[in-house]
Enzyme design. Structure first.
Site, PDB file in Angstrom:
ATOM      1  N   ARG A   8      85.630  44.792  18.071  1.00  0.00           N
ATOM      2  CA  ARG A   8      84.330  44.740  18.127  1.00  0.00           C
ATOM      3  C   ARG A   8      83.421  46.146  18.660  1.00  0.00           C
ATOM      4  NH1 ARG A   8      84.783  40.732  15.688  1.00  0.00           N
ATOM      5  NH2 ARG A   8      84.350  38.822  16.326  1.00  0.00           N
ATOM      6  N   HIS A  24      82.214  45.997   8.654  1.00  0.00           N
ATOM      7  CA  HIS A  24      83.022  44.525   9.406  1.00  0.00           C
ATOM      8  C   HIS A  24      83.423  43.773   8.293  1.00  0.00           C
ATOM      9  CE1 HIS A  24      82.489  42.098  13.072  1.00  0.00           C
ATOM     10  NE2 HIS A  24      83.503  41.784  12.354  1.00  0.00           N
TER      11      HIS A  24
HETATM   12  P1  NAP Z   1      93.850  36.652  20.661  1.00  0.00           P
HETATM   13  O1  NAP Z   1      94.942  36.070  19.918  1.00  0.00           O
HETATM   14  O2  NAP Z   1      92.791  35.984  21.747  1.00  0.00           O
HETATM   15  O3  NAP Z   1      94.673  38.069  21.477  1.00  0.00           O
HETATM   16  C1  NAP Z   1      93.806  38.730  22.483  1.00  0.00           C
HETATM   17  C2  NAP Z   1      94.960  39.602  22.889  1.00  0.00           C
HETATM   18  O4  NAP Z   1      94.072  40.889  23.800  1.00  0.00           O
HETATM   19  C3  NAP Z   1      95.973  39.195  23.745  1.00  0.00           C
HETATM   20  O5  NAP Z   1      97.216  39.847  23.881  1.00  0.00           O
HETATM   21  C4  NAP Z   1      95.291  39.426  25.246  1.00  0.00           C
HETATM   22  O6  NAP Z   1      96.433  39.376  26.328  1.00  0.00           O
HETATM   23  C5  NAP Z   1      94.800  40.499  25.146  1.00  0.00           C
HETATM   24  N1  NAP Z   1      93.774  40.890  26.103  1.00  0.00           N
HETATM   25  C6  NAP Z   1      92.647  40.210  26.398  1.00  0.00           C
HETATM   26  N2  NAP Z   1      91.876  40.638  27.492  1.00  0.00           N
HETATM   27  C7  NAP Z   1      92.674  41.746  28.001  1.00  0.00           C
HETATM   28  C8  NAP Z   1      92.526  42.654  28.814  1.00  0.00           C
HETATM   29  N3  NAP Z   1      91.379  42.613  29.836  1.00  0.00           N
HETATM   30  N4  NAP Z   1      93.562  43.408  29.135  1.00  0.00           N
HETATM   31  C9  NAP Z   1      94.506  43.599  28.591  1.00  0.00           C
HETATM   32  N5  NAP Z   1      94.819  42.801  27.145  1.00  0.00           N
HETATM   33  C10 NAP Z   1      93.715  41.922  26.941  1.00  0.00           C
HETATM   34  O7  NAP Z   1      93.044  37.547  19.806  1.00  0.00           O
HETATM   35  P2  NAP Z   1      93.209  37.791  18.201  1.00  0.00           P
HETATM   36  O8  NAP Z   1      92.785  36.541  17.317  1.00  0.00           O
HETATM   37  O9  NAP Z   1      94.377  38.719  18.077  1.00  0.00           O
HETATM   38  O10 NAP Z   1      91.584  38.776  17.849  1.00  0.00           O
HETATM   39  C11 NAP Z   1      91.248  39.761  18.445  1.00  0.00           C
HETATM   40  C12 NAP Z   1      90.058  40.136  18.164  1.00  0.00           C
HETATM   41  O11 NAP Z   1      89.886  40.771  16.980  1.00  0.00           O
HETATM   42  C13 NAP Z   1      88.733  38.979  18.258  1.00  0.00           C
HETATM   43  O12 NAP Z   1      88.475  38.661  19.546  1.00  0.00           O
HETATM   44  C14 NAP Z   1      87.736  39.544  17.392  1.00  0.00           C
HETATM   45  O13 NAP Z   1      86.907  40.194  18.350  1.00  0.00           O
HETATM   46  C15 NAP Z   1      88.521  40.852  16.382  1.00  0.00           C
HETATM   47  N6  NAP Z   1      88.386  40.441  15.202  1.00  0.00           N
HETATM   48  C16 NAP Z   1      87.840  41.148  14.270  1.00  0.00           C
HETATM   49  C17 NAP Z   1      87.797  41.219  12.935  1.00  0.00           C
HETATM   50  C18 NAP Z   1      86.959  42.102  12.008  1.00  0.00           C
HETATM   51  O14 NAP Z   1      86.933  41.714  10.844  1.00  0.00           O
HETATM   52  N7  NAP Z   1      86.635  43.188  12.422  1.00  0.00           N
HETATM   53  C19 NAP Z   1      88.359  40.029  12.329  1.00  0.00           C
HETATM   54  C20 NAP Z   1      88.799  39.040  13.402  1.00  0.00           C
HETATM   55  C21 NAP Z   1      89.250  39.338  14.596  1.00  0.00           C
HETATM   56  P3  NAP Z   1      97.222  38.129  26.468  1.00  0.00           P
HETATM   57  O15 NAP Z   1      98.247  38.145  25.330  1.00  0.00           O
HETATM   58  O16 NAP Z   1      98.193  38.323  27.619  1.00  0.00           O
HETATM   59  O17 NAP Z   1      96.220  36.952  26.667  1.00  0.00           O
END
Ligand code: NAP
Length: 308
Positions: free
Chosen positions: A223, A271
Site C-alpha cells: 500500500r 496498482h
Molecule cells: P496476510 O496474509 O494478512 O499477511 C500479512 C503479513 O504481514 C503477515 O506475515 C503478518 O505477520 C505481517 N504483519 C502484519 N503486521 C505486522 C507488523 N506490525 N510487524 C510485522 N509483520 C506484520 O496479508 P497478504 O494476503 O499476504 O497481503 C498483504 C498485503 O498486500 C495486503 O494487505 C494488501 O495491502 C497488499 N496487496 C496489494 C496488492 C496490489 O495489487 N498491489 C494486491 C493484493 C494485496 P503474522 O504472520 O505474524 O500475522
C-alpha cells in the site's frame, strides 16, 4: 439473502454473472441501485465511500473484494459486523510474479542495458552473483510466503519479517520490532508485502532506508501508505538507494505532477501487481455467504483489532 456489490474498480456485470452461476437465486444488488436498504445482508465491497455501509441496518457480513482491508477499516463508521477478505490464489501468483520480475530486473542490470540500447552501445556488464542478492520481505502471509518460495526457487537468499514467529523452509525468518533492523541490514532488495495498519503505516521511512545496504533497491506493492515518498526520493537522490519499483502510492491515480513519474531511478505501475479475478475468488465468496446463513465459522476472517 441479498448481496450488495459495491466496487469503484470492478465490473459488476462479470461479478454478477459469476456469483449467480455458483449460487442461483442469490439476490445481487449493484450499488448505488440497492433497493430498500433493509434488504441487504452481505456487502461485497472495494473502497466504499466512507459511511456508506452504515446505511444498511440488517448488514451481517462485509467481504473485502481485495486481499487488503485497510480501505474498509479506515472508515470510522464501518458497521461492527464480521469482516472477511478474499484470499485469491490468482492474486498471490501475480504478486509473486511482480516481485520476481522486479528483483530479476535489478539483478540482471536491465536498467543499464535499456540505457545502453538507447545509446546503441554494445557492452557486457559483469554478472551479479545470485547467492549475494539477498531479498528481504516485509510480511510473510499469504502473499509473502508464496513469494518467498518463488524467490528461493530462483536461487536468491530470502529473509522475511512477520509480527509473530514463523518458520518457512529455506527462508531466514525474523519477527517483531527486534527482528526488523537485522533484516534491513542484510536486504539488497527490500520488498513490502505488509497489510496497512496503525503499526505499519510509514514503515519505509528515512530511518528504515538508511539501514539498508548502500545500493539497495525498494519494491512496494503493498500500500502507498507504507512508504514515506519524500524520504525515498531523498534516499534515491543521495544514491543510498539505487532504484525503486512502486505499484502503490499515497495518492492514486498518481498525480501527473508527481516526481515519481519521471524519476530515472523509479519504475511506476498503476496498482496492478495483483488484480482480483472473479473466477478464482467467487467460490470463496459464495462459500462465506453459505457459512453465514448456516452459522458456521467464516473463511478468511479479519481481526479488526490487529487491522488485518
Ligand atoms: P496476510 O496474509 O494478512 O499477511 C500479512 C503479513 O504481514 C503477515 O506475515 C503478518 O505477520 C505481517 N504483519 C502484519 N503486521 C505486522 C507488523 N506490525 N510487524 C510485522 N509483520 C506484520 O496479508 P497478504 O494476503 O499476504 O497481503 C498483504 C498485503 O498486500 C495486503 O494487505 C494488501 O495491502 C497488499 N496487496 C496489494 C496488492 C496490489 O495489487 N498491489 C494486491 C493484493 C494485496 P503474522 O504472520 O505474524 O500475522
Amino acid at each position: 439473502m441479498a448481496l450488495l456489490f459495491l466496487s469503484i474498480n470492478d465490473d459488476p456485470g462479470v461479478w454478477t454473472r459469476t456469483l449467480s452461476a455458483l449460487m442461483p437465486g442469490l439476490d445481487i444488488r449493484v450499488w448505488p441501485e440497492t433497493g430498500p436498504a433493509a434488504d441487504i445482508d452481505v456487502a461485497l465491497a472495494w473502497k466504499p465511500p466512507p459511511g456508506e455501509l452504515r446505511r444498511f441496518p440488517q448488514l451481517k457480513l462485509i467481504i473485502s473484494l481485495g486481499m487488503g482491508v485497510d480501505h474498509l477499516l479506515q472508515d470510522p463508521a464501518l458497521p461492527s459486523v464480521p469482516l472477511a477478505r478474499i484470499v485469491d490464489p490468482g492474486i498471490i501468483t501475480q504478486m509473486a510474479e511482480y516481485v520476481c520480475l522486479a528483483v530479476l530486473h535489478y539483478h540482471r542490470h536491465i536498467d543499464d542495458y535499456e540505457r545502453q540500447q538507447r545509446e546503441r552501445r554494445w557492452r557486457r556488464l559483469p554478472p551479479a552473483e545470485t547467492a549475494r542478492r539477498t531479498v528481504g520481505l516485509l510480511g510473510l502471509g499469504a502473499i509473502g510466503s508464496h513469494t518467498a518460495r518463488q524467490l528461493t526457487a530462483l536461487g536468491f537468499p530470502v529473509l522475511a519479517w512477520s509480527r509473530s514467529s514463523k518458520t518457512l523452509a529455506g527462508v531466514d525468518c525474523f519477527h517483531g520490532p527486534e527482528g526488523f533492523e537485522p533484516l534491513l541490514r542484510r536486504s539488497t532488495v527490500l520488498v513490502c508485502l505488509l497489510p496497512l495498519t496503525g503499526e505499519t503505516k510509514g514503515i519505509i521511512d528515512a530511518v528504515t532506508l538508511a539501514l539498508l545496504p548502500v545500493g539497495a533497491y525498494v519494491v512496494n506493492c503493498a500500500r502507498g501508505g507504507h512508504l514515506v515518498e519524500q524520504d525515498l526520493l531523498a534516499a534515491l537522490d543521495r544514491g543510498h538507494i539505487a532504484g525503486a519499483t512502486l505499484d502503490v502510492f499515497q495518492r492514486e491515480p498518481l498525480p501527473a505532477e508527481h516526481p515519481f513519474w519521471t524519476h530515472p531511478k523509479v519504475r511506476v505501475t498503476p496498482h496492478i501487481a495483483g488484480i482480483t479475478n472473479p473466477g478464482t475468488t467467487a467460490p470463496q465468496i459464495v462459500e462465506n455467504i453459505r457459512r453465514l446463513s448456516e452459522g458456521l465459522p467464516l473463511l478468511n476472517p479479519v481481526d479488526r483489532v490487529r487491522g488485518y
